[in-house]
Design an enzyme around this catalytic site. Sequence first.
Site, PDB file in Angstrom:
ATOM      1  N   ARG A 231       0.836  -1.186   0.000  1.00 34.48           N
ATOM      2  CA  ARG A 231       0.000   0.000   0.000  1.00 34.48           C
ATOM      3  C   ARG A 231       0.879   1.247   0.000  1.00 34.48           C
ATOM      4  O   ARG A 231       1.883   1.308   0.715  1.00 34.48           O
ATOM      5  CB  ARG A 231      -0.910   0.030   1.232  1.00 34.48           C
ATOM      6  CG  ARG A 231      -1.990  -1.044   1.227  1.00 34.48           C
ATOM      7  CD  ARG A 231      -3.047  -0.768   0.180  1.00 34.48           C
ATOM      8  NE  ARG A 231      -4.081  -1.781   0.163  1.00 34.48           N
ATOM      9  CZ  ARG A 231      -5.369  -1.526  -0.050  1.00 34.48           C
ATOM     10  NH1 ARG A 231      -5.760  -0.288  -0.267  1.00 34.48           N
ATOM     11  NH2 ARG A 231      -6.245  -2.505  -0.071  1.00 34.48           N
ATOM     12  N   GLU A 260      -3.011   7.567  -4.789  1.00 35.48           N
ATOM     13  CA  GLU A 260      -3.271   7.126  -6.161  1.00 35.48           C
ATOM     14  C   GLU A 260      -4.753   7.333  -6.538  1.00 35.48           C
ATOM     15  O   GLU A 260      -5.630   7.232  -5.682  1.00 35.48           O
ATOM     16  CB  GLU A 260      -2.866   5.658  -6.341  1.00 35.48           C
ATOM     17  CG  GLU A 260      -3.538   4.672  -5.424  1.00 35.48           C
ATOM     18  CD  GLU A 260      -2.963   3.268  -5.575  1.00 35.48           C
ATOM     19  OE1 GLU A 260      -3.773   2.350  -5.828  1.00 35.48           O
ATOM     20  OE2 GLU A 260      -1.743   3.076  -5.430  1.00 35.48           O
ATOM     21  N   HIS A 278      -0.414   0.423 -10.225  1.00 41.03           N
ATOM     22  CA  HIS A 278      -1.134  -0.515  -9.356  1.00 41.03           C
ATOM     23  C   HIS A 278      -1.674  -1.691 -10.168  1.00 41.03           C
ATOM     24  O   HIS A 278      -2.890  -1.932 -10.223  1.00 41.03           O
ATOM     25  CB  HIS A 278      -2.268   0.198  -8.609  1.00 41.03           C
ATOM     26  CG  HIS A 278      -2.699  -0.542  -7.367  1.00 41.03           C
ATOM     27  ND1 HIS A 278      -3.306   0.088  -6.306  1.00 41.03           N
ATOM     28  CD2 HIS A 278      -2.620  -1.854  -7.019  1.00 41.03           C
ATOM     29  CE1 HIS A 278      -3.583  -0.796  -5.359  1.00 41.03           C
ATOM     30  NE2 HIS A 278      -3.179  -1.982  -5.774  1.00 41.03           N
TER      31      HIS A 278
END
Length: 318
Positions: A231, A260, A278
């Site tokens: 994360r 993000e 991601h």
Amino acid sequence: MSRIAILVPGKIHERVLATLKDRFEVVAVEKSETLELDAETANRIRGAAVSGAFPGSWMDQLPSLEVIASFGVGYDAVDVRHAAEKGVVVTNTPDVLNDEVADTAIGLLLNTVRELPRAENWLREGHWTPGSAYPLSRFSLKGRHVGLYGLGRIGQEIAKRLEPFKVKISYHTRTNHPDIAYDYHPTLKGLADAVDTLIAIVPKTPHTHKTIDAEILSALGPDGILINVGRGWTVDEAALVWALKSGALGAAGLDVFYGEPVVPAELFSLPNAVLLPHVASASIPTRNAMADLVAANLIEWFEKGRPLTAVPETPSAR
């Protein structure tokens, strides 16, 4: 069973919707601060399938809610504490994405250490001509000491993949695993002092907020490598930019970011940063498997009264 109403707030994988529509009444709504549902519909909702946030205020609008099936292994956006207080089961999608994320972590590590994306871009830009060669990469994976910050299901899969590379492996978690042969460090600072490569694969919790800070990055040193497939919450991005620019840290490979999809602009210009949007679990087979597990949790709950993969914070059955 066809009369059971399942709420789907916002977007979710189309495979979830296709499966649920065969068995349930799917009630799709836009995401907003308050669910746009009339009282009669809200009273009929007994389950929910969600990708992303599910706040406690939504649960309060749904008096008959029994189960929330969350798409993803991380479920920090779901108010699990409130769900537990209300006797609502929360499920996630563990295991089906372990291999994909672990593979991505190794790929990101290799790309960061050996500058493979930069080398490809150099070739595509026409720089490989007679008498020219891409500069030697500063780093090599050979002889490295890799520290895993987190040794859950995915962390252990990453470690298994690292073993054939003949690197030394150590780890830090809040709890020692005496049955695992890797060296354990009781503190993250101790791990960072010992290793030259740190792979972060911890969830978003109050205990992991910006734990990879200037002190940890400096401990890794100018030849150090940071890889984050957990994360963005875990990394102090301002400290990371400083460490990469100043040379306090050698390089970083990042698949996740604090805010993000917003990425700190300074990272784009840094040659020692490899950046991914991601994508660790973002393959069609893996996302299909995640979608199938979301639907299977709901089906299992309403057919047999138990979910397949309830999260530990909430009750698994009434």
